[in-house]
Design a protein around this motif. Structure first.
Motif, PDB file in Angstrom:
ATOM      1  N   CYS A  15       0.818  -1.215   0.000  1.00  0.00           N
ATOM      2  CA  CYS A  15       0.000   0.000   0.000  1.00  0.00           C
ATOM      3  C   CYS A  15       0.851   1.263   0.000  1.00  0.00           C
ATOM      4  O   CYS A  15       1.938   1.305   0.585  1.00  0.00           O
ATOM      5  N   CYS A  40      -5.755  -0.423   8.116  1.00  0.00           N
ATOM      6  CA  CYS A  40      -4.614  -0.043   7.272  1.00  0.00           C
ATOM      7  C   CYS A  40      -3.340  -0.021   8.104  1.00  0.00           C
ATOM      8  O   CYS A  40      -2.301  -0.555   7.705  1.00  0.00           O
ATOM      9  N   TYR A  43      -2.271  -3.610   9.260  1.00  0.00           N
ATOM     10  CA  TYR A  43      -1.656  -4.397   8.183  1.00  0.00           C
ATOM     11  C   TYR A  43      -0.233  -3.915   7.892  1.00  0.00           C
ATOM     12  O   TYR A  43       0.703  -4.703   7.779  1.00  0.00           O
ATOM     13  N   MET A  44      -0.053  -2.596   7.821  1.00  0.00           N
ATOM     14  CA  MET A  44       1.268  -2.099   7.412  1.00  0.00           C
ATOM     15  C   MET A  44       2.291  -2.204   8.536  1.00  0.00           C
ATOM     16  O   MET A  44       3.476  -2.440   8.298  1.00  0.00           O
ATOM     17  N   THR A  97      -5.042   7.166   3.868  1.00  0.00           N
ATOM     18  CA  THR A  97      -5.283   5.859   3.248  1.00  0.00           C
ATOM     19  C   THR A  97      -6.531   6.000   2.371  1.00  0.00           C
ATOM     20  O   THR A  97      -7.087   7.094   2.235  1.00  0.00           O
ATOM     21  N   CYS A  98      -6.961   4.887   1.779  1.00  0.00           N
ATOM     22  CA  CYS A  98      -8.008   4.969   0.738  1.00  0.00           C
ATOM     23  C   CYS A  98      -9.285   5.661   1.217  1.00  0.00           C
ATOM     24  O   CYS A  98      -9.842   6.510   0.521  1.00  0.00           O
ATOM     25  N   SER A 137      -4.124   4.064  -1.787  1.00  0.00           N
ATOM     26  CA  SER A 137      -3.492   2.904  -2.420  1.00  0.00           C
ATOM     27  C   SER A 137      -4.099   2.561  -3.762  1.00  0.00           C
ATOM     28  O   SER A 137      -3.492   1.856  -4.541  1.00  0.00           O
TER      29      SER A 137
HETATM   30  S1  SF4 Z   1      -7.782   0.676   2.608  1.00  0.00           S
HETATM   31 FE1  SF4 Z   1      -6.226   1.217   1.090  1.00  0.00          FE
HETATM   32  S2  SF4 Z   1      -4.437   1.796   2.296  1.00  0.00           S
HETATM   33 FE2  SF4 Z   1      -5.815   0.693   3.684  1.00  0.00          FE
HETATM   34  S3  SF4 Z   1      -5.068  -1.424   3.602  1.00  0.00           S
HETATM   35 FE3  SF4 Z   1      -6.727  -1.226   2.079  1.00  0.00          FE
HETATM   36  S4  SF4 Z   1      -5.688  -0.754   0.148  1.00  0.00           S
HETATM   37 FE4  SF4 Z   1      -4.229  -0.361   1.820  1.00  0.00          FE
END
Ligand code: SF4
Length: 472
Positions: A15, A40, A43-44, A97-98, A137
């Motif tokens: 992402c 988000c 996960y990251m 984020t998205c 993303s």
């Molecule tokens: S919402 Fe967007 S930034 Fe967040 S984990 Fe999903 S794809 Fe990645």
């Protein structure tokens, strides 16, 4: 995306906000906050913690259904307040984020409002610096997230120079602005080279300590190390900027070039023989210094090793995948080693990738005809591997399912590597890094093919007979 699918299946990228975290985490006393949903940041953080084996704190404004409908203003302000109270940072990188981008939150405006309410000014010496970066993303990948964050940081600190875009106090330093795929030892190696050549330099961002810290009794809330803020503010005074990576545009370097008329040089990541040569030659050109004897010897050792292993690597068909600039330099090295990169792929969408890879083949092995793909997911990589039949995969650990299913060995290079330990200790750049990579690739091939042991195995057949007789 495969022909049979209209959706991305197992993306070959990460992402976009994750790239921004990689950049912010290489800056002294800096905390990252994602404006978006909680998942988000979970996960990251997990991706980075598994790769670097370090605790990675990333805050979140934790937007829920209410925030998604009415906007995330209050969540973001609350998140910023919490980060300040708990971590006491000097800099906060706010990456969207998205979700936050989809609902259209005006993050710079919310930050301005927050600073007024909290009485936070713009003095980088006294105040908390809050830097927003737009990183949805669905737009791009971690590669662009890293690039955008660095540009935002350099711009923000350059603002302290005032409206007038001019070099005020020339410092004679060399700026080095790298790419997202470097490991902590890669950064240490490059800093050592700069120490031995330029002497005075500014390395932004510096993850050598923040993502590879010694064990300590009192774990600091924000990892120690990173590029000092005073040095970032001093970047516009440097004599030149050196940017790693030529497939993706280095926006921070471009900004310094355009706004301060600073000479900017972009070079490929110094992986392998010729790309490390290019790195040193550019340094020599900019600084007018000789290449230190230590590195000339390292180059000689690399050449020696390349001659030693040539018989094992020549003609071995390889598939190389990962971030565009990493893949570009890795492919060049494969060609220098006499290997046959039948498949060269990146998950990032890149207009110039195919053309640049084609140029490298044209220069080194024009007789080869590789399949070159950009913007792929692992599903389409799997199809391409099936068509090209490589004997070895070279790339991040997300390709392990393909390797396993097809019985092909995988040499883990790049980001992320989360199914093995030691990713934070892998050196890939410079002549020493090339040597280490060369050994890893060769030993993997030897292990897989038994090339090395095949001649020796002629004799044990006789032993088998002896053993049989004794057993009887
Ligand atoms: S919402 Fe967007 S930034 Fe967040 S984990 Fe999903 S794809 Fe990645």
């Amino acid at each position: 995306m495969t022909k049979r699918s209209y959706a991305t299946v197992n993306p070959c990228i990460m992402c976009q906000p994750m790239g921004s975290a990689l950049a912010f985490k290489g800056i002294e006393n800096t905390m990252v906050l994602y404006h978006g949903s909680q998942g988000c940041s979970t996960y990251m953080r997990l991706q980075l913690a598994h790769h670097f084996r370090e605790p990675v704190d990333i805050a979140s404004s934790s937007l829920s259904e209410k925030g998604a409908v009415y906007g995330g203003r209050e969540n973001l302000k609350k998140g910023l307040r919490n980060v300040i109270n708990r971590y006491n940072p000097k800099v906060i990188g706010v990456a969207t984020t998205c979700l936050a981008e989809t609902i259209g939150d005006d993050v710079p405006a919310i930050i301005r409002e927050f600073k007024e309410e909290e009485g936070i000014g713009n003095d980088p010496e006294k105040d908390i610096i809050i830097i927003p970066v737009s990183t949805p993303s669905y737009g791009e990948s971690h590669v662009s997230g890293y690039i955008k964050a660095l540009e935002a940081v350099v711009r923000r600190f350059a603002e302290s120079h005032g409206e007038e875009r001019a070099v005020k106090n020339p410092n004679g330093k060399l700026n080095l602005i790298p790419v997202e795929s470097l490991s902590p030892p890669d950064v240490r190696e490059l800093k050592e080279i700069l120490e031995a050549t330029a002497g005075n330099y500014i390395f932004l961002p510096d993850i050598s300590e923040t993502f590879d810290a010694p064990l300590s009794d009192n774990l600091p809330k924000i990892a120690q190390g990173g590029t000092p803020l005073s040095e970032i503010a001093d970047m516009p005074n440097s004599r030149a900027s050196f940017g790693l990576g030529i497939v993706s545009k280095n926006l921070a370097l471009e900004y310094l070039k355009e706004s301060y008329g600073m000479p900017g040089y972009s070079v490929p990541i110094p992986i392998g023989l010729s790309k490390t040569d290019t790195f040193f030659m550019e340094l020599v050109n900019i600084l007018g210094c000789p290449i230190p004897e230590k590195y000339q010897k390292e180059r000689g050792r690399l050449l020696d090793a390349m001659v030693d292993v040539h018989k094992y690597l020549y003609g071995v068909k390889a598939a190389v995948y990962g971030d565009p600039d990493m893949v570009f330099s890795l492919t060049t090295f494969m060609l220098e080693l006499g290997m046959d990169p039948v498949l060269v792929a990146t998950g990032s969408k890149s207009r110039d990738f195919g053309m640049m890879i084609g140029q490298i083949f044209g220069e080194i092995r024009p007789e080869l005809a590789p399949v070159v793909l950009d913007g792929i997911d692992f599903d389409s990589l799997n199809d391409a591997v099936s068509n090209c039949s490589p004997e070895i995969l070279i790339g991040n650990s997300n390709g392990r399912y393909i390797a396993k299913a097809r019985g092909i060995p995988l040499v883990r290079v790049g980001l992320p590597i989360h199914d093995r330990v030691g990713a934070q200790r892998i050196l890939t750049v410079g002549y020493r890094g090339a040597l280490e990579l060369l050994d890893r690739i060769t030993n993997t091939i030897l292990e897989a093919t038994d090339t090395f042991t095949a001649p020796v195995q002629a004799e044990p057949a006789a032993y088998d007979g002896l053993r049989f007789e004794r057993n009887v």
